[in-house]
Motif scaffolding. Sequence first.
Motif, mmCIF file in Angstrom:
data_model
loop_
_atom_site.group_PDB
_atom_site.id
_atom_site.type_symbol
_atom_site.label_atom_id
_atom_site.label_comp_id
_atom_site.label_asym_id
_atom_site.label_seq_id
_atom_site.Cartn_x
_atom_site.Cartn_y
_atom_site.Cartn_z
ATOM 1 N N THR A 38 0.852 -1.190 0.000
ATOM 2 C CA THR A 38 0.000 0.000 0.000
ATOM 3 C C THR A 38 0.886 1.239 0.000
ATOM 4 O O THR A 38 1.697 1.427 0.905
ATOM 5 N N LYS A 39 0.728 2.030 -1.045
ATOM 6 C CA LYS A 39 1.589 3.206 -1.192
ATOM 7 C C LYS A 39 1.052 4.371 -0.362
ATOM 8 O O LYS A 39 -0.158 4.495 -0.137
ATOM 9 N N ILE A 40 1.976 5.233 0.045
ATOM 10 C CA ILE A 40 1.636 6.334 0.948
ATOM 11 C C ILE A 40 1.480 7.633 0.169
ATOM 12 O O ILE A 40 2.438 8.130 -0.431
ATOM 13 N N TRP A 41 0.278 8.169 0.170
ATOM 14 C CA TRP A 41 0.012 9.484 -0.411
ATOM 15 C C TRP A 41 -0.187 10.460 0.748
ATOM 16 O O TRP A 41 -0.942 10.177 1.679
ATOM 17 N N ILE A 42 0.478 11.592 0.683
ATOM 18 C CA ILE A 42 0.292 12.602 1.725
ATOM 19 C C ILE A 42 -0.166 13.904 1.086
ATOM 20 O O ILE A 42 0.421 14.365 0.104
ATOM 21 N N GLN A 43 -1.234 14.456 1.643
ATOM 22 C CA GLN A 43 -1.770 15.718 1.138
ATOM 23 C C GLN A 43 -1.157 16.877 1.900
ATOM 24 O O GLN A 43 -1.144 16.881 3.134
ATOM 25 N N ILE A 44 -0.670 17.875 1.183
ATOM 26 C CA ILE A 44 -0.077 19.041 1.837
ATOM 27 C C ILE A 44 -0.653 20.338 1.241
ATOM 28 O O ILE A 44 -1.270 20.325 0.183
ATOM 29 N N GLY A 45 -0.405 21.435 1.949
ATOM 30 C CA GLY A 45 -0.878 22.738 1.490
ATOM 31 C C GLY A 45 0.184 23.824 1.575
ATOM 32 O O GLY A 45 -0.100 24.974 1.283
#
Lengths: 356, 356
Positions: A138-145
Motif C-alpha cells: 500500500t503506497k503512501i500518499w500525503i496531502q499538503i498545502g
Amino acid sequence: MATPHIKSLESDYPWITPSIPLITSAPMRLISTAPLAIAVSRAVGLGFLGSGTDVSTLPDLLSECTASFSSSPIPNTPPEILPIGVGFICWGASLSDAIKAIAESRLKPAAVWLFAPERIENLVTWTTSIREATNNLTKIWIQIGTVNDTNYLAQHCKPDVFVIQGSDAGGHGLNQSSSIITLLPECSDALSQSGFAHIPLIAAGGIMDARGAAAAIMLGASGICMGTRFLASFEAELSKGYQDAVLSASDGGVTTNRTSVYDRIRGTPGWPSSYGGRGVLNDTFWDSEKGLDDEQNKRLYAEASQKGDLGWGIKGIGGRMCTYAGTGVGLVREVKGAEEIVKEVREGMRKLLKIE
Amino acid sequence: MATPHIKSLESDYPWITPSIPLITSAPMRLISTAPLAIAVSRAVGLGFLGSGTDVSTLPDLLSECTASFSSSPIPNTPPEILPIGVGFICWGASLSDAIKAIAESRLKPAAVWLFAPERIENLVTWTTSIREATNNLTKIWIQIGTVNDTNYLAQHCKPDVFVIQGSDAGGHGLNQSSSIITLLPECSDALSQSGFAHIPLIAAGGIMDARGAAAAIMLGASGICMGTRFLASFEAELSKGYQDAVLSASDGGVTTNRTSVYDRIRGTPGWPSSYGGRGVLNDTFWDSEKGLDDEQNKRLYAEASQKGDLGWGIKGIGGRMCTYAGTGVGLVREVKGAEEIVKEVREGMRKLLKIE
C-alpha cells in the motif's frame, strides 16, 4: 522520455500506465463510498474511499471493492492489490483500526491518502505503520498545502505521492494557502532541489474539467484529483438537495468561502485550527456573519435538516445545510456517471496537451 | 486555426502576432514606469505603465515611451500607435486628466487597463470616453475578479480584452475570489454563452514562469500578465530593500496574505472595501494582528521608512515596509532584465505547449 515521477507511477501502479496523467477522485468523507471509488478505478483512474475520521465502516467498504475487482479485475493489477485507495483524516481516524482493516483485507488497497494530522510529526508513524503492515504494497500518499510541510514530509516520510492541495479546493483545507498555480511549481522545485524529484505530484483544488487538468500537468503534476466535480456523479453518496445546491451555484470565488462555521453548527468539531471547510455560502454562514449565536444557529440547522432536500433551499436560496464545494462549482453543470467524467476529462486533457 | 480571441489580438495589435500567446507586465503603481514597460514591449510583449490613481506623471511617461518607439519602432506597429499600455486605478484616477494625457500624446497607447472603479457602472463612461478620444485606437482592457462582473461588463462595455485576476495576485485585488484555475474557464464559458467568445482573456495572478503561463493558456487564456515576477527585474522602479524582501520570501500561500493593513498604515486609503492588497507579511501586519493600534503602527512604519532598505528588514526578518507580492513570490529567485524574463517565459511556455 518518462520523467522520474512518471516512472514512479508506472512502477507502483502498473495497470494505470496507459492512462497517465492519472485522474483520481478525492476521498470525500461520507460521500466517496464504494460505488464512486469503483467507478473511477474502472475507468482506470484511481478511486479513493473517504474513510475520514471514522474507520468503523472501512472493512465493509474494502470488502465491497474487493468483491468487485476479484470477480472482474483490471488488467495488469498485481494479484494482491485492490486498485482502490483509502483516505484518512489523521487527526480523527484511529491508526490501529486503520491498520487492522487494511491488514485484514484480502486485497491491499493500492494507496492510502493521509490528511490533516493533529501534528505533522504524527504522519511518520502513520507512514511507517502502514508500510510495515502491508509490506509496502500500500503506497503512501500525503496531502499538503504548504512548501514547508512538503519539505518536512519528504525528508521524514518519503511518501510515494504528494497531493498538492490549493486554495480552490472544496471541503477542508488550510485556511490560508495559495492555489495550485504557485504551490505546485514551488513544491516541485523544492523536491527537485532536495533529491525527491521522483515523487509524483497530484494536483487538487479547482480542477473541474479537461482545462484545469491540463493546466495542472503544465504546472508539473503527473496526475490530478477532483472532488467537487464528482459531487455531480450518479455514484456519489449525497442527498439530492446537496447535489442540486452544487449544480445551481456559480461564481464560486465569491459564493463559496473557507470557514469553520459549518463544523461548529453541524457538529463536526476536532479539526486543527489551521483548517476550514470551503462550501457554498448559505444562511447558516450569513446569519452567523450577522451575529446569530451558534446555539440558535444550531437549532435552525436542525430544523432545516428535518426538511430533507429542502434543507439546502431552492436553487441555493434559503438553504442552511452544509454544501462543501470548491470555487469551481460553477463549472459543474450536469450529473453524469463517474466513469464518463473520468473519460471525458482524460480525453479532453490529452487533446489539450497534444498527447499521442 | 486561430480561435476568435486570437484573431482579435492579431487584428488589434498586429505587431504582436508572432509572439502570441501574449506576455504582458502589470501596471504596478509607482513601479511600472517607462523602463519596465518599454523593455517588455521591446521583447514583443505588451508593457503597461502603472498610472494608478495619480495621472499627473502620465504625460512624461508617455513622452518617454514615445521617444523610444519613434526612434526605434517595433516592426508592424501602426504609425499612430505607441506599443505600450496604461493602467488606471479607476476609483482614484481622474478620467478627464487621463483623457487629456492620452489625447495630447503624439502616439496613442495601444491599450488602457481599467481596474477597481468605485462603482462598476463607472467603467461604461471610462470605456466610451477613451474610445471617443482616440477614435478607437486605444483598446480597452478591463480587469475583473468575478464571473458576475465579467458578464455585466461584456454587456455594457464590450471591452477589447478582459484581464482575469485570480486570488494569487500580488498587490490589490478582491478580498474574496478564486484563483485563475476556476475563474478563467468559468469566465470563458460565460462569454462564449453570451456571444462574446471573441474577447481575449489575459490571465493574471500567480504566473511566475513558463509553467504558470502554459497552465493559463490551457485554462483558456490567450495571454498572461506578470507583476510579481517583474519586481525582480532591473527595470522595475523599486527599492533594493523591497526587491530583496521579494527575493528572500518563499511559500507565499502562508507568508503573504490579502489585507488592508498596509493601506491604512502607509496612508494609501480610498480603495473600495471589497479590495485588499496581497503582500509579504511582516511586523506591520503581525503587530496589527496582535492588537497594536493603527496610530502606533504608523509611527513605527514612519521610523522604518527612515531606515531606507533596512525598513524591509534583513532577509525579510524584522521588516515593516509594505512588500506587495503574490503567492508565487517563492518562485522569484533572481533579478534579471525584463526582456530576458519575457523571452525566457515565452520560450518555455511555447515548448511546454508544443507550439511550433
